[in-house]
Scaffold this motif. Structure first.
Motif, PDB file in Angstrom:
ATOM      1  N   ARG A  68       0.826  -1.201   0.000  1.00 27.06           N
ATOM      2  CA  ARG A  68       0.000   0.000   0.000  1.00 27.06           C
ATOM      3  C   ARG A  68       0.864   1.257   0.000  1.00 27.06           C
ATOM      4  O   ARG A  68       0.571   2.239  -0.673  1.00 27.06           O
ATOM      5  N   MET A  69       1.938   1.236   0.780  1.00 24.25           N
ATOM      6  CA  MET A  69       2.816   2.402   0.840  1.00 24.25           C
ATOM      7  C   MET A  69       3.411   2.712  -0.523  1.00 24.25           C
ATOM      8  O   MET A  69       3.427   3.868  -0.965  1.00 24.25           O
ATOM      9  N   ARG A  70       3.890   1.693  -1.212  1.00 24.09           N
ATOM     10  CA  ARG A  70       4.498   1.925  -2.534  1.00 24.09           C
ATOM     11  C   ARG A  70       3.478   2.480  -3.521  1.00 24.09           C
ATOM     12  O   ARG A  70       3.806   3.315  -4.369  1.00 24.09           O
ATOM     13  N   ALA A  71       2.227   2.020  -3.408  1.00 19.87           N
ATOM     14  CA  ALA A  71       1.189   2.474  -4.329  1.00 19.87           C
ATOM     15  C   ALA A  71       0.721   3.891  -4.013  1.00 19.87           C
ATOM     16  O   ALA A  71       0.371   4.655  -4.920  1.00 19.87           O
ATOM     17  N   ALA A  72       0.720   4.240  -2.729  1.00 17.35           N
ATOM     18  CA  ALA A  72       0.110   5.504  -2.314  1.00 17.35           C
ATOM     19  C   ALA A  72       1.100   6.638  -2.101  1.00 17.35           C
ATOM     20  O   ALA A  72       0.700   7.793  -1.999  1.00 17.35           O
ATOM     21  N   LEU A  73       2.405   6.329  -2.028  1.00 23.18           N
ATOM     22  CA  LEU A  73       3.409   7.350  -1.725  1.00 23.18           C
ATOM     23  C   LEU A  73       4.374   7.521  -2.892  1.00 23.18           C
ATOM     24  O   LEU A  73       4.995   6.560  -3.348  1.00 23.18           O
ATOM     25  N   ALA A  74       4.498   8.737  -3.368  1.00 26.67           N
ATOM     26  CA  ALA A  74       5.441   9.057  -4.443  1.00 26.67           C
ATOM     27  C   ALA A  74       6.764   9.484  -3.834  1.00 26.67           C
ATOM     28  O   ALA A  74       6.803  10.367  -2.969  1.00 26.67           O
ATOM     29  N   LEU A  75       7.846   8.859  -4.279  1.00 28.92           N
ATOM     30  CA  LEU A  75       9.196   9.212  -3.830  1.00 28.92           C
ATOM     31  C   LEU A  75       9.765  10.211  -4.832  1.00 28.92           C
ATOM     32  O   LEU A  75      10.010   9.870  -5.992  1.00 28.92           O
ATOM     33  N   VAL A  76       9.970  11.443  -4.400  1.00 32.76           N
ATOM     34  CA  VAL A  76      10.290  12.537  -5.316  1.00 32.76           C
ATOM     35  C   VAL A  76      11.737  12.998  -5.181  1.00 32.76           C
ATOM     36  O   VAL A  76      12.196  13.348  -4.089  1.00 32.76           O
ATOM     37  N   ASP A  77      12.452  12.972  -6.306  1.00 28.51           N
ATOM     38  CA  ASP A  77      13.787  13.569  -6.454  1.00 28.51           C
ATOM     39  C   ASP A  77      14.839  12.948  -5.547  1.00 28.51           C
ATOM     40  O   ASP A  77      15.803  13.622  -5.164  1.00 28.51           O
ATOM     41  N   LEU A 140       6.896  18.120  -7.653  1.00 24.28           N
ATOM     42  CA  LEU A 140       5.811  17.830  -6.710  1.00 24.28           C
ATOM     43  C   LEU A 140       4.468  17.781  -7.423  1.00 24.28           C
ATOM     44  O   LEU A 140       3.652  16.877  -7.191  1.00 24.28           O
ATOM     45  N   GLU A 141       4.228  18.740  -8.296  1.00 19.25           N
ATOM     46  CA  GLU A 141       2.953  18.773  -9.024  1.00 19.25           C
ATOM     47  C   GLU A 141       2.809  17.552  -9.933  1.00 19.25           C
ATOM     48  O   GLU A 141       1.726  16.976 -10.046  1.00 19.25           O
ATOM     49  N   LEU A 142       3.890  17.154 -10.561  1.00 19.48           N
ATOM     50  CA  LEU A 142       3.845  15.982 -11.431  1.00 19.48           C
ATOM     51  C   LEU A 142       3.583  14.715 -10.624  1.00 19.48           C
ATOM     52  O   LEU A 142       2.801  13.848 -11.036  1.00 19.48           O
ATOM     53  N   ALA A 143       4.231  14.596  -9.464  1.00 17.90           N
ATOM     54  CA  ALA A 143       4.023  13.420  -8.622  1.00 17.90           C
ATOM     55  C   ALA A 143       2.575  13.338  -8.147  1.00 17.90           C
ATOM     56  O   ALA A 143       1.993  12.247  -8.066  1.00 17.90           O
ATOM     57  N   ALA A 144       1.987  14.481  -7.854  1.00 22.44           N
ATOM     58  CA  ALA A 144       0.610  14.500  -7.355  1.00 22.44           C
ATOM     59  C   ALA A 144      -0.399  14.080  -8.420  1.00 22.44           C
ATOM     60  O   ALA A 144      -1.537  13.731  -8.086  1.00 22.44           O
ATOM     61  N   LEU A 145       0.004  14.093  -9.687  1.00 18.83           N
ATOM     62  CA  LEU A 145      -0.890  13.673 -10.773  1.00 18.83           C
ATOM     63  C   LEU A 145      -1.026  12.157 -10.879  1.00 18.83           C
ATOM     64  O   LEU A 145      -1.971  11.667 -11.504  1.00 18.83           O
ATOM     65  N   ARG A 146      -0.111  11.421 -10.274  1.00  9.84           N
ATOM     66  CA  ARG A 146      -0.120   9.969 -10.442  1.00  9.84           C
ATOM     67  C   ARG A 146      -1.352   9.356  -9.791  1.00  9.84           C
ATOM     68  O   ARG A 146      -1.746   9.753  -8.690  1.00  9.84           O
ATOM     69  N   PRO A 147      -1.981   8.403 -10.452  1.00 15.13           N
ATOM     70  CA  PRO A 147      -3.193   7.781  -9.905  1.00 15.13           C
ATOM     71  C   PRO A 147      -2.933   7.136  -8.543  1.00 15.13           C
ATOM     72  O   PRO A 147      -1.928   6.442  -8.357  1.00 15.13           O
ATOM     73  N   GLY A 148      -3.821   7.372  -7.593  1.00  9.76           N
ATOM     74  CA  GLY A 148      -3.734   6.728  -6.296  1.00  9.76           C
ATOM     75  C   GLY A 148      -2.773   7.339  -5.306  1.00  9.76           C
ATOM     76  O   GLY A 148      -2.654   6.848  -4.178  1.00  9.76           O
ATOM     77  N   VAL A 149      -2.081   8.408  -5.690  1.00  6.77           N
ATOM     78  CA  VAL A 149      -1.109   9.010  -4.774  1.00  6.77           C
ATOM     79  C   VAL A 149      -1.819   9.748  -3.654  1.00  6.77           C
ATOM     80  O   VAL A 149      -2.658  10.609  -3.892  1.00  6.77           O
ATOM     81  N   GLU A 150      -1.479   9.388  -2.424  1.00 13.31           N
ATOM     82  CA  GLU A 150      -2.045  10.027  -1.238  1.00 13.31           C
ATOM     83  C   GLU A 150      -0.989  10.792  -0.446  1.00 13.31           C
ATOM     84  O   GLU A 150      -1.323  11.556   0.460  1.00 13.31           O
TER      85      GLU A 150
END
Length: 214
Positions: A68-77, A140-150
């Motif tokens: 769930r963490m991998r699906a819901a959390l975007a690791l940025v930069d 950050l804005e691009l990461a927030a576009l990913r489906p399912g990102v919380e």
């Protein structure tokens, strides 16, 4: 969403990461201090479910659930792991991220997004040369576009230089929208954001920006 890291460490003798405790939740932003070249990335991998700790525990809403963490959390930069290629143009980076987000990934779509964010001036610029605040805000804005990102885990934005308050405000913007945001940065940047000296600042800075119902 609530992510708890409790005394997590990595490496023999905690060489890769000393025991660290932190929490980040939906509608809030948390900054955790981490120094050296390796530790911010290691902490980012642990906090986003992409690496397991050698000691301690990481939970999402009270449970150990790395999937769930991998699906819901975007690791940025995160250096080496998820940072964009520096010599690629900004519009090229946006095209690739739009593809990951399941959106139209044409040059025109990328340019339209840059225009929406007021970042058109960087379209043809190699991404490594984008101003620090604009670089982080765009990622950050691009990461927030990913489906399912919380939630977002932003790693070492201070390594690019510039004024920490710029990328901190960009990250706060996502927390205001209800995302859980963790920023991992060095002592100097953390002191600037906390408005205090390095000697007096806390290890963790937390701001609750949105009242999120259970």
């Amino acid at each position: 969403m609530r992510i708890d890291l409790v005394e997590v460490s990595k490496g023999r003798g905690d060489a890769a990461l000393l025991p660290t405790t932190a929490t980040f939740t939906s509608g809030s932003i948390t900054l955790v201090r981490a120094e050296t070249q390796q530790r911010p990335t290691v902490l980012g991998l642990l906090a986003s479910g992409r690496m397991h700790p050698d000691t301690g525990v990481v939970t999402v809403d009270g449970r150990v659930d790395y999937g769930r963490m991998r699906a819901a959390l975007a690791l940025v930069d995160a250096p080496v792991v998820s940072e964009p290629v520096g010599h690629v143009s900004t519009v090229g980076i946006v095209e690739e991220e739009l593809m990951f987000a399941g959106r139209a990934s044409t040059p025109s779509a990328a340019r339209a997004l840059l225009a929406e964010l007021g970042l058109t001036e960087w379209a043809r610029t190699p991404f490594a040369n984008v101003a620090p605040t604009d670089r982080v805000r765009l990622l950050l804005e691009l990461a927030a576009l990913r489906p399912g990102v919380e939630g977002i885990v932003l790693v070492a934005p201070d390594r690019h230089g510039g004024d920490p308050s710029g990328w901190w405000e960009a990250a706060r913007g996502l927390a205001r929208r209800g995302l859980a945001v963790l920023v991992i940065a060095g002592d100097a940047a953390a002191a600037t954001i906390a408005g205090t000296s390095v000697a007096d600042m806390p290890d963790v800075i937390v701001e609750d920006l949105v009242e999120v119902s259970a």
